[in-house]
Every structure is written in C-alpha cells, then in structure tokens.
Design an enzyme around this catalytic site. Sequence first.
Site, PDB file in Angstrom:
ATOM      1  N   GLY A 173      -4.126  -4.900  -4.322  1.00  0.00           N
ATOM      2  CA  GLY A 173      -5.106  -3.911  -4.753  1.00  0.00           C
ATOM      3  C   GLY A 173      -4.380  -2.641  -5.116  1.00  0.00           C
ATOM      4  N   HIS A 174      -4.245  -2.394  -6.414  1.00  0.00           N
ATOM      5  CA  HIS A 174      -3.587  -1.166  -6.860  1.00  0.00           C
ATOM      6  C   HIS A 174      -4.635  -0.175  -7.320  1.00  0.00           C
ATOM      7  CE1 HIS A 174       0.502  -3.241  -7.789  1.00  0.00           C
ATOM      8  NE2 HIS A 174       0.183  -3.213  -6.519  1.00  0.00           N
ATOM      9  N   GLN A 206       2.201  -6.019  -3.149  1.00  0.00           N
ATOM     10  CA  GLN A 206       2.585  -6.004  -1.720  1.00  0.00           C
ATOM     11  C   GLN A 206       3.943  -5.299  -1.518  1.00  0.00           C
ATOM     12  OE1 GLN A 206       1.684  -9.493  -2.876  1.00  0.00           O
ATOM     13  NE2 GLN A 206      -0.423  -9.008  -2.500  1.00  0.00           N
ATOM     14  N   LYS A 231       2.046   2.155  -5.100  1.00  0.00           N
ATOM     15  CA  LYS A 231       2.793   1.683  -6.282  1.00  0.00           C
ATOM     16  C   LYS A 231       1.992   1.865  -7.559  1.00  0.00           C
ATOM     17  CE  LYS A 231       3.252  -2.451  -4.563  1.00  0.00           C
ATOM     18  NZ  LYS A 231       2.783  -2.220  -3.201  1.00  0.00           N
ATOM     19  N   ASP A 270       0.812  -1.224   0.000  1.00  0.00           N
ATOM     20  CA  ASP A 270       0.000   0.000   0.000  1.00  0.00           C
ATOM     21  C   ASP A 270       0.845   1.273   0.000  1.00  0.00           C
ATOM     22  OD1 ASP A 270      -2.236  -1.708   0.262  1.00  0.00           O
ATOM     23  OD2 ASP A 270      -1.868  -1.795   2.415  1.00  0.00           O
TER      24      ASP A 270
HETATM   25  P1  IMP Z   1      -2.631 -12.839   2.201  1.00  0.00           P
HETATM   26  O1  IMP Z   1      -1.686 -12.330   1.156  1.00  0.00           O
HETATM   27  O2  IMP Z   1      -4.070 -12.601   1.863  1.00  0.00           O
HETATM   28  O3  IMP Z   1      -2.353 -14.246   2.606  1.00  0.00           O
HETATM   29  O4  IMP Z   1      -2.381 -11.959   3.537  1.00  0.00           O
HETATM   30  C1  IMP Z   1      -1.171 -12.039   4.276  1.00  0.00           C
HETATM   31  C2  IMP Z   1      -0.762 -10.671   4.813  1.00  0.00           C
HETATM   32  O5  IMP Z   1      -0.398  -9.816   3.725  1.00  0.00           O
HETATM   33  C3  IMP Z   1      -1.879  -9.929   5.546  1.00  0.00           C
HETATM   34  O6  IMP Z   1      -1.302  -9.163   6.572  1.00  0.00           O
HETATM   35  C4  IMP Z   1      -2.453  -9.005   4.490  1.00  0.00           C
HETATM   36  O7  IMP Z   1      -3.082  -7.881   5.038  1.00  0.00           O
HETATM   37  C5  IMP Z   1      -1.181  -8.635   3.750  1.00  0.00           C
HETATM   38  N1  IMP Z   1      -1.427  -8.232   2.360  1.00  0.00           N
HETATM   39  C6  IMP Z   1      -1.700  -9.017   1.305  1.00  0.00           C
HETATM   40  N2  IMP Z   1      -1.847  -8.292   0.189  1.00  0.00           N
HETATM   41  C7  IMP Z   1      -1.627  -7.015   0.538  1.00  0.00           C
HETATM   42  C8  IMP Z   1      -1.606  -5.782  -0.189  1.00  0.00           C
HETATM   43  O8  IMP Z   1      -1.792  -5.721  -1.406  1.00  0.00           O
HETATM   44  N3  IMP Z   1      -1.345  -4.665   0.554  1.00  0.00           N
HETATM   45  C9  IMP Z   1      -1.094  -4.708   1.886  1.00  0.00           C
HETATM   46  N4  IMP Z   1      -1.099  -5.827   2.586  1.00  0.00           N
HETATM   47  C10 IMP Z   1      -1.364  -6.968   1.928  1.00  0.00           C
END
Ligand code: IMP
Length: 433
Positions: free
Chosen positions: A44-45, A228, A20, A17
């Site tokens: 989520g971009h 991420q 990017k 977040d």
């Molecule tokens: P998962 O990727 O859904 O398994 O989540 C694992 C961790 O990564 C959690 O803390 C999510 O909030 C975090 N996370 C996954 N995708 C994003 C993103 O695009 N932005 C911020 N945090 C993310």
Amino acid sequence: MDKEFNTIVVIGSQWGDEGKGKIIDIISQNADAVVRFNGGNNAGHTVIVKDKTFKFRLLPSGIVSEKVVNIIATGVIINLSALVEEIEELEKNDIKIKNLYISDRSPLVLPYHPILDKFFEEKREKSKIGTTARGIGPAYSDYIGRDSLRIGDLLDKEYFRERITQIYNFKSKILSEESLGYKLDEIYNSQIEAIEKLLQKGVIITDTSKLINNLIDSGKKVLFEAAQGTLLDIYYGTYPYVTSSFTISGGVCVGAGIGPQKIKKIIGVIKGYTSRVGEGPFPSEIHDSIAEYIREKGQEYGTVTRRPRRVGWLDLVALRYAKRINNFTSIAITKLDVLSGLEKLKVVVGYRYKGKIIDEFPYSLNVLKNCEPIFEELPGWKENLLGILDISKLPQNTIKYLEKIEKELDTKVEIIGTGPERNDVIIVKDPWE
Ligand code: IMP
C-alpha cells in the site's frame, strides 16, 4: 567501454511502510518509466498530490504522472479483480490509465487464495504471521509449487479453461471445494471478465523484460519501486514473519528480468523511526506514550488493513544489515517531521544477548526476540520542519541525527522528507545525476 545506464532502484530498508510511495513519486517526476517488481496488493503506497490522497496497491506509483510508462513486471503477483478496482477508483478521480504494461509471465492471485490465506492464519493459531489476508502467501506458494497460472495464460481462453480445470480439480482433491470457496466456473468467469476489462482500458500484456531492457539500453530513465521492506524479504527478512517475495535490490533482477549490471543506483528509504505491522520480534519497539505520539503524528495505521502499526526507535543494527544486503548507494529519509517535539531521540547501535554484545543482525528469531537493544541518545528538536527546502536550514539537532545515520551506514542522505505532501521535501542531490 561500459554503457552508463540511467536506472534507480528504491528499496524499503525496514519492515515496509517507510514512505517509499512519496520518494518514488518525487523521483518519478523525471523518470521515463516506473516498474513494480515484487509483491502484490498486500502493498500500500500512499501518494498525496494537491490534497488528494492516492493509495496504490498494484499500480506503479508513477501512474499519477501521466507521461510515464508504468510497468508491472514478472515478480508481481496479480489479483486481477483488485487491479480493475484500483484502476476504476483512479478513473473516478479523473485519472485515466495510460501506458500500463503488465508482464505476461506474472503469476495470478486466484479468488481462492485470499480465502486460503485467512484459513491458514486461523489454523496457525498462536503462530500467526499476521498477513494482510490478500492471498499473497498461498498464491506465491502455488506458483512455486507449479500449480498456478500466469496472466498471459488468459489470452488463450481454451488453454486457460483446460489449465484452470486441471488446477481446480487437483486443489479440490487436497482441500475440498468448500474450502476453496468458489466453483470452477465462477473462477473462470471472474478471471475472463477482469482481463477483458483491463484490455478494454488499454492495458498491454507483454514481455516486460524485453520492454524494460529496451528502455534501459536506449538511455531512458527507469525507476524500480520495491514493495514492502528488506526485513520482510522471504530470504533475508525475519522469517517466518515475512512476506513471500523478494523485497531487496537483488529482487529487481529476478522480478524485472534484467541483469545486475543494469542497476546504477540503489536508494534505501529509511523512516526516521521504525514501524512494523503483523507479528514478529522488534527489538527497538517502544511501549510507552512516545509510541502513541509517533503513531498519531505519523498516522501509523496500515494502508491496506488499517491495523495500528507497532512503533520503535531507529535501529541502526538492522539498517547496517539492510545496507549490506542491498548495497545502498544513497539514502532517502522520510517522516523526520514526525519526530519534532520529542526531547530526546534514541537509536539502537547494538544488541546485548546473554551478556554479549552483538553488532550484526542475528539470523535466529529466538536470539532476536531476546536481544536487549543498546541505545544511544541524541538530542531532539522542537522546530516544525515543514516548509524547509534547504538542508542547511534544518535545526542543528536534526542535522546531527542525519549525520549519525550517514556515519553508521557509510552512505549519504540524498532526499529528506519533511511532511506528507509531494513538495515537503529537501532534495540534497538530484537522484538522477
Ligand atoms: P503478506 O504479505 O500479506 O503475506 O503478509 C506477511 C507479512 O508482511 C505481514 O507481517 C504483513 O503485515 C507484512 N506486509 C505485507 N505487505 C506489507 C506492506 O506493504 N507494508 C508493511 N508490511 C507488509
């Protein structure tokens, strides 16, 4: 003589977040191809163009620039129905998908993976990871455990039927049919239906490593966008509070199928402050009204889950670590405008742990959890940064803040975000030069 390649990798340097999407959108204006190489629809971009907000989950952010070749490479894990939905949402906004290529080797997120993700989180009780519940962890686990499918398998229906049957029978012996939530036929049909829709829309399933290497070798400008951030990397992040993919610059080689020499530039995206969704230690977290101010002004709510993000000061210890792991060649800093109006800004320059000063990001979460941040204070600025297009026009204190980051990371700032829109930006140096 070594060939010069025109490649840029854009990496999140914090917990995701960082903004990017906007940086990628700007750089992709002059790119020939944009490649996603990790993660799935957990990402989520947000890209804002002319009052329209687009949220990309699986699609490369270059999809709004119609001339660009968009590639979802092997390292991306694909939920086919989510991808169809995302494309149909864009179509509603009169954006037709052109030039979208997907790696035949990309693993699938099957319909039961999100169900298992929620189920596992529930059973973790107090040790929840705080996932996005999109099935990312279970789907990557199944892939690494060799109990999964790749998107290319769907192109041969007979093989797909045989393989999904084997996998389903195996899974249901371990987990029961009820916990999988879907019957075998439902899974088979949903995947076939989704792939047929994608093929009808002109999406091409192919060996994207070959395509990417050909583009690079012929001198095309190829942009790699990470999902991420560094501290969510499966190896180098704050494990186990991480995602299940390689979010760092090294992940490009694995995820896109290119050699490391083909990477020319690595831009680290840093938000002017820090945020985090989900669980896990966060030494620079702010707990007072300033957090609320930043959250509201910066609209720090999850793009995928709408969860309020935890907010903190800029952590230079974590950023120095991110610089080392990724070898940033330059920096893009975003959301500096959010900090306008704060009298003083703090940055973390070290941690204190059991009376000792630590200046390296620790391996142990137990240590990290008990680290007390050592802050340095910098003067804030009142001025609104919106509309400033030249770095020399920034308030003196904003420049001081930027210089502090440059000095600590020994890396130059190349792009500065001054507001949410595509044009709210200062390009200090053309990233493609
Ligand atoms: P998962 O990727 O859904 O398994 O989540 C694992 C961790 O990564 C959690 O803390 C999510 O909030 C975090 N996370 C996954 N995708 C994003 C993103 O695009 N932005 C911020 N945090 C993310």
